[in-house]
Design a protein around this motif. Sequence first.
Motif, PDB file in Angstrom:
ATOM      1  N   ARG A 184     134.095  47.028  -3.480  1.00  0.00           N
ATOM      2  CA  ARG A 184     132.928  46.321  -4.012  1.00  0.00           C
ATOM      3  C   ARG A 184     133.031  44.871  -3.559  1.00  0.00           C
ATOM      4  O   ARG A 184     133.918  44.136  -4.009  1.00  0.00           O
ATOM      5  CB  ARG A 184     132.880  46.424  -5.537  1.00  0.00           C
ATOM      6  CG  ARG A 184     132.836  47.863  -6.041  1.00  0.00           C
ATOM      7  CD  ARG A 184     132.903  47.910  -7.560  1.00  0.00           C
ATOM      8  NE  ARG A 184     133.055  49.259  -8.065  1.00  0.00           N
ATOM      9  CZ  ARG A 184     132.048  50.073  -8.373  1.00  0.00           C
ATOM     10  NH1 ARG A 184     130.809  49.652  -8.208  1.00  0.00           N
ATOM     11  NH2 ARG A 184     132.274  51.287  -8.837  1.00  0.00           N
TER      12      ARG A 184
ATOM     13  N   GLY B 283     122.048  49.601  -7.924  1.00  0.00           N
ATOM     14  CA  GLY B 283     123.298  48.865  -7.825  1.00  0.00           C
ATOM     15  C   GLY B 283     123.351  47.768  -8.873  1.00  0.00           C
ATOM     16  O   GLY B 283     122.317  47.275  -9.335  1.00  0.00           O
TER      17      GLY B 283
ATOM     18  N   SER C  65     125.597  56.147 -11.336  1.00  0.00           N
ATOM     19  CA  SER C  65     125.509  57.153 -10.268  1.00  0.00           C
ATOM     20  C   SER C  65     125.864  58.550 -10.772  1.00  0.00           C
ATOM     21  O   SER C  65     125.297  59.546 -10.315  1.00  0.00           O
ATOM     22  CB  SER C  65     126.434  56.778  -9.107  1.00  0.00           C
ATOM     23  OG  SER C  65     126.036  55.547  -8.531  1.00  0.00           O
TER      24      SER C  65
ATOM     25  N   ASP D  25     122.321  52.684  -3.871  1.00  0.00           N
ATOM     26  CA  ASP D  25     123.484  52.438  -3.019  1.00  0.00           C
ATOM     27  C   ASP D  25     123.670  53.550  -1.993  1.00  0.00           C
ATOM     28  O   ASP D  25     124.044  53.300  -0.840  1.00  0.00           O
ATOM     29  CB  ASP D  25     124.748  52.303  -3.872  1.00  0.00           C
ATOM     30  CG  ASP D  25     124.838  50.951  -4.570  1.00  0.00           C
ATOM     31  OD1 ASP D  25     124.024  50.063  -4.253  1.00  0.00           O
ATOM     32  OD2 ASP D  25     125.725  50.796  -5.435  1.00  0.00           O
TER      33      ASP D  25
ATOM     34  N   PRO E 199     129.099  47.620 -12.683  1.00  0.00           N
ATOM     35  CA  PRO E 199     129.908  48.657 -12.049  1.00  0.00           C
ATOM     36  C   PRO E 199     130.803  49.367 -13.062  1.00  0.00           C
ATOM     37  O   PRO E 199     131.367  48.735 -13.955  1.00  0.00           O
ATOM     38  CB  PRO E 199     130.752  47.862 -11.034  1.00  0.00           C
ATOM     39  CG  PRO E 199     129.948  46.642 -10.748  1.00  0.00           C
ATOM     40  CD  PRO E 199     129.276  46.300 -12.050  1.00  0.00           C
TER      41      PRO E 199
ATOM     42  N   GLU F  27     118.669  45.398   0.492  1.00  0.00           N
ATOM     43  CA  GLU F  27     118.687  46.144  -0.767  1.00  0.00           C
ATOM     44  C   GLU F  27     117.336  46.067  -1.465  1.00  0.00           C
ATOM     45  O   GLU F  27     116.835  47.066  -2.012  1.00  0.00           O
ATOM     46  CB  GLU F  27     119.777  45.584  -1.676  1.00  0.00           C
ATOM     47  CG  GLU F  27     119.876  46.282  -3.039  1.00  0.00           C
ATOM     48  CD  GLU F  27     120.855  45.581  -3.959  1.00  0.00           C
ATOM     49  OE1 GLU F  27     121.756  46.245  -4.493  1.00  0.00           O
ATOM     50  OE2 GLU F  27     120.707  44.342  -4.154  1.00  0.00           O
TER      51      GLU F  27
END
Length: 222
Positions: free
Chosen positions: A114, A76, A14, A32, A9, A58
């Motif tokens: 998260r 993700g 993204s 995501d 992350p 997912e």
Amino acid sequence: MSIVLIGPPGAGKSTLAPLLAADLGLTAVDSDEVFTRRHGPIPAFFTAHGETGFRRAEAEIVAELLADGNRVVSLGGGAPVQPGAAPLLAGHTVVLLDLDADSARQRGGTGTGRPLLRDGLAGWERLHAERRQQYRQLADVVCDTSGLTVAQVRARLRERLAEPTPPARIEVGGDRPYPVRGGRGLLRRVPEFVPADVHQVYLVHQPVQAERAGLIARALAE
């Protein structure tokens, strides 16, 4: 063949996916975002169904996205290290966007929203340590985004992905599976595939490969 962005992350997956797609004339998709459209907010789904339920849903989305090639796919943080993910990534160009803890904190990669990062920076560091080696093993291209702007990372990736022959990865099975990488110009890029916490590397080669082994040794020593 798609370009698949993986990493922890805050690395910018993204953000960079649509930019790279525009540079390469491809479309972009974020796993995501697809999950949220189908199942609602990830934190709420996670609370209702637990991590097992989340990973199951997912995985279905990831398999669907990777079945359709020729686009930029952002995954993700935990998706590529789940059981069964590696075979799905084979045949695609996997790009690892990595970063250090300080950069993750500055970018909000350790913030709320998260499910696995409820304890903030400490949780981010724990997950990064657990996943780092798998990330590296899966990656064909590695880019450390620490301290870089989006424009700088975009330019670096554009240059790397424009290489005539992107590195290919083959998963060798058996009791002790391991990845094999092939492509042009990889000898000096071997350090990219060695985890940062590895301090000793053994080069095993036939005598006729001594010159190439020397190139790898010099690259590792730099």
